[in-house]
Design an enzyme around this catalytic site. Sequence first.
Site, PDB file in Angstrom:
ATOM      1  N   LEU A 345       0.821  -1.394   0.094  1.00 23.61           N
ATOM      2  CA  LEU A 345       0.018  -0.005  -0.033  1.00 23.61           C
ATOM      3  C   LEU A 345       0.699   1.182  -0.124  1.00 23.61           C
ATOM      4  O   LEU A 345       2.084   1.238   0.531  1.00 23.61           O
ATOM      5  CB  LEU A 345      -0.977   0.016   1.422  1.00 23.61           C
ATOM      6  CG  LEU A 345      -1.702  -1.108   1.498  1.00 23.61           C
ATOM      7  CD1 LEU A 345      -2.639  -1.075   2.606  1.00 23.61           C
ATOM      8  CD2 LEU A 345      -2.470  -1.465   0.134  1.00 23.61           C
ATOM      9  N   CYS A 346       0.268   2.372  -0.521  1.00 25.85           N
ATOM     10  CA  CYS A 346       1.011   3.600  -0.580  1.00 25.85           C
ATOM     11  C   CYS A 346       0.851   4.460   0.577  1.00 25.85           C
ATOM     12  O   CYS A 346       0.164   5.518   0.818  1.00 25.85           O
ATOM     13  CB  CYS A 346       0.565   4.416  -1.926  1.00 25.85           C
ATOM     14  SG  CYS A 346       1.136   3.690  -3.475  1.00 25.85           S
TER      15      CYS A 346
END
Length: 421
Positions: A345-346
């Site tokens: 995930l960012c």
Amino acid sequence: MEKKGERLTYSFIRELAASYSTPLYIYDLETVQRQIDKIRSKMHPSIKLFYSMKANPNPTLVQRIYQTGVNIELCSLLELAAAQTAGVAAERMMYLGPGKSAEEIRTIMDQGVRYFVAESLQELELIEQIAQEKRKTVPIGVRINPEVAVRGARLQMGGKARQFGIDEGQFPDVLRKLQVLPHLRLCGIHTYHGTRILSANTIAENIRYILSFAERIIEMYGVKLNFVGIGGGFGIPYFAGEKELDLDELGQASYGTVEQFLQKQPETEILMESGRYLVAEAGAYVAQVRYTKRSQGVHFAVTDGGTHHHAAAGGSGNAFRKNFPIVAYVPEQRAEQEYELAGPLCTPNDLIGKKVRLPELHPGDYIAVLKSGAYGLTASPALFLSHRLPREVLLERGKVTLIRDVDEYIIPKLRKESNTD
């Protein structure tokens, strides 16, 4: 599911990953059965055990638990639909929750859910209105928020200002309200003090408290109670320094209390629910290492799994960040190294393990977050960044069954036992 060679080995994990890909939730039905048997063998035999679906609502898992004779506690219409998919009879369901809609209440009545628990005076008024429309008399339970707070619960559900239930001191208001609601009949009370309790004495005290309260209201007000829900809150040890709940001690400390109550009230059922205790130990969340890197002296392993699938491993629900038990599956013995275990995930918060000592990791190796059978996928922001779901598989009598696929966001199909080893 413990770290053990008999079940999860590198070769077995690799075979599962080849068949189902990663990330992947694995549940061991033998471990679930063992936890059920431990409660049944130690607690008073008259106690009716309920499985809290919120811990893990997969219909196939719910079905297997139900088939052992455990009843089902649920809190939403989709949980009700999943329970019905699993073949659960309405007479073995308990429905509760602080914010029921009119649609929920109508459905509960129409489906004939046996243990229907209200949580506010206004909810009682709405139930009365719908019962009047349907020309039904509805047996109703009332959730009580106890005056005494639990010590030793990781999350307190009662004993302080809460949205759950009606305060213990307001019980006379309940009785007055029911006098002017002719379509409702009080048939039980329910309470829930807290969760993740590892002290046998604390749970025994909770049982004593609620059964004592039930006796008082029976004697003071002459009410007849078909059931008394004593909650549960059985915890498991996740973190360093935590000790396993002593069920021998709990059984011994609570047996006499339950027996004395039943001698006075032989027609009253005693209900107890558990979710986490039944399924948490049975689960493992497996992810594959995609990359390893070093940033400012810190070693990272970036995996294909993350907090969107397992928010609890990322610290959600805990005041202080602690690691779940985490193990690595690698093809040969290697020296250990400290890692930050990141997902795809960012966000810098996508860490399912911090400062975890594991064998040196290479791309293609596997890690597993253990004790992940409860509040794993079901308590995670699965839609965050729009990744696919992890698959879920069930280990059952030496066989593997797929019980959730990557696109089954709501209620997965009910699966029969597979022949895939």
